[in-house]
Design an enzyme around this catalytic site. Structure first.
Site, short mmCIF file in Angstrom:
data_model
loop_
_atom_site.label_atom_id
_atom_site.label_comp_id
_atom_site.label_asym_id
_atom_site.label_seq_id
_atom_site.Cartn_x
_atom_site.Cartn_y
_atom_site.Cartn_z
N GLU A 128 0.80 -1.24 0.00
CA GLU A 128 0.00 0.00 0.00
C GLU A 128 0.82 1.28 0.00
O GLU A 128 0.53 2.21 0.74
CB GLU A 128 -0.96 0.00 1.19
CG GLU A 128 -1.90 -1.19 1.20
CD GLU A 128 -2.90 -1.16 2.35
OE1 GLU A 128 -2.77 -0.32 3.26
OE2 GLU A 128 -3.83 -1.99 2.33
N ASN A 171 2.08 -5.20 -3.15
CA ASN A 171 0.68 -5.50 -2.88
C ASN A 171 -0.08 -4.19 -2.60
O ASN A 171 0.42 -3.34 -1.88
CB ASN A 171 0.63 -6.41 -1.63
CG ASN A 171 -0.73 -7.03 -1.36
OD1 ASN A 171 -1.27 -7.71 -2.21
ND2 ASN A 171 -1.26 -6.82 -0.16
N HIS A 208 -10.46 -5.92 -2.47
CA HIS A 208 -11.53 -5.65 -1.51
C HIS A 208 -12.61 -4.89 -2.27
O HIS A 208 -12.48 -3.70 -2.54
CB HIS A 208 -11.01 -4.81 -0.34
CG HIS A 208 -9.98 -5.50 0.49
ND1 HIS A 208 -10.26 -6.64 1.21
CD2 HIS A 208 -8.67 -5.23 0.72
CE1 HIS A 208 -9.16 -7.03 1.85
NE2 HIS A 208 -8.19 -6.20 1.57
N GLU A 236 -6.42 -10.57 -1.32
CA GLU A 236 -7.23 -10.34 -0.12
C GLU A 236 -8.70 -10.24 -0.50
O GLU A 236 -9.45 -9.41 0.02
CB GLU A 236 -6.78 -9.05 0.60
CG GLU A 236 -5.31 -9.04 0.96
CD GLU A 236 -4.84 -7.80 1.71
OE1 GLU A 236 -5.70 -7.00 2.16
OE2 GLU A 236 -3.62 -7.64 1.86
N ASP A 238 -12.45 -10.05 -0.93
CA ASP A 238 -13.73 -10.09 -0.22
C ASP A 238 -14.67 -9.14 -0.94
O ASP A 238 -14.23 -8.17 -1.57
CB ASP A 238 -13.63 -9.83 1.30
CG ASP A 238 -12.84 -8.58 1.69
OD1 ASP A 238 -12.68 -7.67 0.85
OD2 ASP A 238 -12.41 -8.52 2.85
#
Ligand code: XIL
Length: 300
Positions: A128, A171, A208, A236, A238
């Site tokens: 990030e 990432n 996400h 990740e 979701d």
């Protein structure tokens, strides 16, 4: 195949999940984990605040418990994460001297990667680092502000020297839409690293998503990054409300990209998710398979 991991293995990919060490003793949780998943990312246990809470004092116990579980159950590990502005102890964020911070960052990378050497498939070396402000530039952080733009490159070079067998990944979130400035910023960084021989092997797209799922350009984004010569992964995943279609579509974007090596969801049951109340995962609070689970299994 009848499980996510076995189905993904059919195309030489993996299917992973984030794991919280404190839940491993919950047999509903660990039964699903060991049946369905063949890659594990520690949800918090390899972050700086856990691993090096004070300078030079290393705590690998929580991470080790997950690695030991993975070894006992034939699961591979993604290391997450070495350099990140969040879950960063105050003693690091208050360093103002560049030489000190450079040596602290490189020592952290060296100690953590050495401890887990040979046990990690891929490391999120930097997490990030790009801003959400539409500029395509790095975000403000102690690393950026004290070390400058070169901190990312420095972290990757250090990491390569410690465990040359581990894949080294960048990432980030909100880099799935090809048209966004943030995506372009990361793309230009990877292109530059490849052109100059800075060691980078992979890019993790956190994924996400809101209830609509992945942006329409996600496949384009994955294939454009892959064309630079890096592997890509959904790291990740979701999705708010976990509609079957949105989940199948996100996974299909990986399957459509030859260099997409796997998909990781960010937790097992809805009750395990960091997104409280969003029903964003593949298993309900009781560990039952949701409709999205079936759609993903069928897509794989
Ligand atoms: C989250 C964890 O799921 C939470 O338990 C923790 O409180 C905060 O971090 N991007 C990342 C992950 O790279 O490490 C974050 O995990 C979610 C966003």
């Amino acid at each position: 195949a009848t499980t996510l991991g076995a189905a993904a293995a059919g195309s030489n990919r993996y299917f992973g999940t984030a794991v919280a060490s404190g839940r491993l003793g919950d047999s509903t949780y660990s039964t699903i984990l060991d049946r369905e998943f063949n890659m594990i990312t520690p949800e918090n246990e390899m972050k700086w605040d856990t691993v090096e809470p004070s300078r030079g004092s290393f705590n690998f116990g929580p991470g080790d418990s997950i690695v030991n579980h993975a070894n006992a159950h034939g699961q591979r590990m993604r290391g997450h994460t070495l350099v990140w502005h969040n879950q960063l102890p105050g003693w690091v964020s208050s360093i103002g001297d560049a030489n000190t911070l450079r040596s602290v960052m490189n020592n952290h990378i060296t100690q953590e990667m050495s401890h887990y050497k040979g046990k990690i498939y891929a490391w999120d070396v930097v997490n990030e680092a790009f801003a959400d402000n539409g500029t395509g530039q790095h975000r403000s952080s102690v690393f950026q502000n004290v070390l400058g733009n070169g901190f990312i490159e420095e972290a990757f070079r250090t990491a390569r020297g410690v465990d040359p067998a581990a894949k080294l990944c960048y990432n980030d979130y909100s880099i799935e839409d090809w048209s966004s400035a943030k995506t372009q910023g990361v793309y230009n960084m990877v292109k530059d690293f490849k052109a100059r021989g800075v060691p980078i092997d992979c890019v993790g797209f956190q994924s996400h998503f809101g209830s609509g799922g992945a942006p329409a350009s996600f496949r384009t984004t994955l294939s454009n990054f892959a064309a630079l010569g890096v592997d890509v992964q959904l790291t990740e995943l979701d999705i708010a409300q976990a509609s079957s279609g949105a989940y199948a579509n996100a996974v299909q974007a990986c399957l459509d990209t030859a260099r997409c090596t796997g998909v990781t969801v960010w937790g097992i049951r809805d009750s395990d998710s960091w997104r409280t109340g969003e029903n964003a995962l593949l298993f309900d609070n009781n560990g039952n398979k949701k409709a999205a689970y079936t759609s993903v299994l069928n897509a794989l």
